[in-house]
Motif scaffolding. Structure first.
Motif, short mmCIF file in Angstrom:
data_model
loop_
_atom_site.label_atom_id
_atom_site.label_comp_id
_atom_site.label_asym_id
_atom_site.label_seq_id
_atom_site.Cartn_x
_atom_site.Cartn_y
_atom_site.Cartn_z
N TRP A 86 0.62 -1.18 0.17
CA TRP A 86 0.04 0.10 0.13
C TRP A 86 0.79 1.25 0.04
O TRP A 86 0.51 2.33 -0.52
N GLY A 87 2.07 1.42 0.59
CA GLY A 87 2.94 2.44 0.74
C GLY A 87 3.25 2.88 -0.63
O GLY A 87 2.79 4.06 -0.97
N PRO A 88 3.93 2.07 -1.46
CA PRO A 88 4.29 2.59 -2.86
C PRO A 88 3.19 2.84 -3.60
O PRO A 88 3.14 3.60 -4.71
N ILE A 89 2.09 2.04 -3.62
CA ILE A 89 0.79 2.07 -4.42
C ILE A 89 0.29 3.52 -4.31
O ILE A 89 0.26 4.24 -5.19
N VAL A 90 -0.07 3.82 -2.84
CA VAL A 90 -0.52 4.89 -2.75
C VAL A 90 0.34 6.33 -2.96
O VAL A 90 -0.20 7.46 -3.34
N TYR A 91 1.66 6.00 -2.55
CA TYR A 91 2.70 7.21 -2.90
C TYR A 91 2.61 7.47 -4.27
O TYR A 91 2.80 8.80 -4.67
N ILE A 92 2.70 6.61 -5.48
CA ILE A 92 2.54 6.91 -6.74
C ILE A 92 1.34 7.48 -7.21
O ILE A 92 1.48 8.51 -7.91
#
Length: 484
Positions: A86-92
């Protein structure tokens, strides 16, 4: 400053923009009164750092306790992977609007967003329920909400340095701020396993985990409730920390100091749209973006499954946790020390970065050779290479930030740092796809990080070293006055 001197500076600054940045239109530096450096800058840095550290800890909450979580909540390996992803998904998805927020609304609005994301993210996960399916959805919701604050936690550091700190302290303050999120993730390796008992060891290959369903069936309700209480206690601790930090932000965290610390802190930046366009055509910035993205992105993915890599040598979660923590701590100390050195040796960041990348390459090479059986297994050497890898790798993070900001100037620090961090998150997200695929094993992971860092050294040689922001600050030689 006399009127003639101010005009000279303005002309030099405009010429600088025209000649170096392909005729970018920008205003000259505006100076209103004296420049001052406030002691409260360290309090501002401290509050942001602990808020960012909590966000990093929240991101890494479930990885170090994944075995127990699977038993208590009936989760699969894919569920655990998604929690982390979820971290990199939401970040992008969110880094562009949040970069706009940082550059246009300033520090207070940005840190309030981060504090609120931490609060709601921890609050959703701290709700105890009997229905495990709803509990799972609450856990996902909490991770999603916490991840919205990720761009602020990882990218606001250079903006704080630019607004509050003088030029000879910017790299150091950026190091402290930018590494706080990684420090929080490192703390999760220790706090999680200490508070939550481990129900068993992990498998020796990705995609083939032990049967947690059977373990769950063989446990009594009292045992499961005991483990769940331990997990929920961890959630309560995170929630309490989020509440306390949010209160600190609300009470005092100004948008900017009353007076700027230096010339560039008072200078106008390109607006968000022009800054975005400029970054897309700045070849030197894009080169740094690529190097930073591939190295730190792969490193983040590698550390997130370090326990699986070490399990082939019979090392459990707690051992991997302490090793991950030691790697993070050594890296943070290295980054602060070397950033302080970079502040004193202005214009030599590239040389320091060369040493760090070369040291990381050697460390990952030895670690990979041991895991591949090319070098005989030695526990001490395995631990040493892992810690040294973190030492060298984390040391590069603040330098990449400052090099990127200097190269991109007069583009605002928020969008510049946002691009630097999203590049790493994009590679990290791609890295998470492979553990969910069958028959990939562990060997490719170590070879991947070794080859990546080996390639980064010659790529860095192509970067043309130039510090545009520092050159503008050198126009003004007035020593700032430190006041309370």
């Amino acid at each position: 400053m006399s009127s003639s001197e101010e005009k000279t500076n303005t002309f030099a600054y405009t010429s600088f923009c025209d000649e170096i940045h392909d005729s970018v239109s920008c205003e000259g530096p505006k100076r209103e009164g004296n420049f001052k450096v406030y002691r409260r800058r360290w309090y501002i840095l401290f509050v942001f750092s602990i808020c960012s550290a909590l966000n990093g800890m929240k991101w890494n909450t479930w990885g170090p306790i994944q075995g127990t979580s699977q038993v208590v909540f009936g989760w699969s390996d894919t569920t655990i992977t998604l929690m982390v992803a979820w971290g990199p998904i939401v970040y992008i998805i969110s880094f562009l609007p949040i970069s706009w927020l940082m550059d246009t609304k300033g520090l207070r609005a940005s840190i309030l967003l981060l504090g609120l994301c931490n609060f709601f993210g921890t609050a959703f996960q701290a709700i105890p329920l009997v229905d495990l399916q709803i509990q799972t959805w609450l856990a996902h919701t909490g991770m999603f909400l916490s991840s919205i604050g990720g761009p602020v936690a990882m990218a606001l550091g250079p903006l704080i340095s630019a607004i509050w700190f003088p030029p000879d302290q910017r790299t150091t303050s950026t190091a402290i701020a930018s590494l706080s999120s990684y420090a929080g993730a490192g703390m999760a390796f220790i706090i999680g396993p200490l508070l939550v008992p481990d129900v068993g060891n992990h498998s020796t290959s990705i995609g083939k985990s032990i049967d947690y369903i059977s373990i769950r069936k063989n446990m009594t309700n009292s045992q499961l409730n005991f483990l769940k209480e331990k997990i929920m206690f961890l959630m309560y601790i995170e929630l309490g920390a989020a509440v306390l930090i949010l209160l600190l932000i609300v009470v005092y965290f100004p948008k900017k100091p009353p007076l700027p610390p230096c010339l560039t802190a008072a200078s106008e930046r390109l607006d968000f749209k022009d800054g975005f366009k400029h970054l897309m055509f700045n070849k030197q910035f894009l080169l740094l973006l690529f190097i930073n993205g591939m190295t730190l992105g792969i490193y983040s993915g590698w550390t997130s499954i370090l326990d699986l890599t070490l399990s082939q040598f019979g090392l459990g979660e707690k051992t991997a946790g302490w090793l991950g923590f030691g790697s993070s701590v050594s890296g943070i100390l290295a980054a602060i020390i070397l950033s302080r050195l970079a502040d004193h040796l202005s214009g030599h960041m590239k040389a320091i970065q060369f040493v760090l990348l070369a040291g990381a390459t050697i460390s990952y090479g030895l670690f990979t050779f041991i895991c591949a059986g090319i070098i005989p297994y030695n526990k001490a050497i395995l631990f040493l290479t892992c810690i040294l890898a973190g030492f060298f790798t984390n040391g590069t993070i603040p330098l990449f930030f400052e090099m990127a900001v200097e190269t991109a100037y007069p583009v605002a620090e928020g969008i510049t740092s946002g691009f630097v961090t999203v590049a790493a998150n994009l590679l990290q997200l791609v890295f998470y796809i492979f553990p969910m695929l069958p028959n990939f094993g562990l060997k490719w992971i170590n070879w991947c990080i070794f080859i990546t860092y080996a390639l980064s050294v010659p790529l860095l040689a192509l970067w043309r070293e130039r510090y545009y922001r520092s050159e503008v600050d050198d126009q003004d030689k007035q020593a700032p006055v430190t006041i309370n």
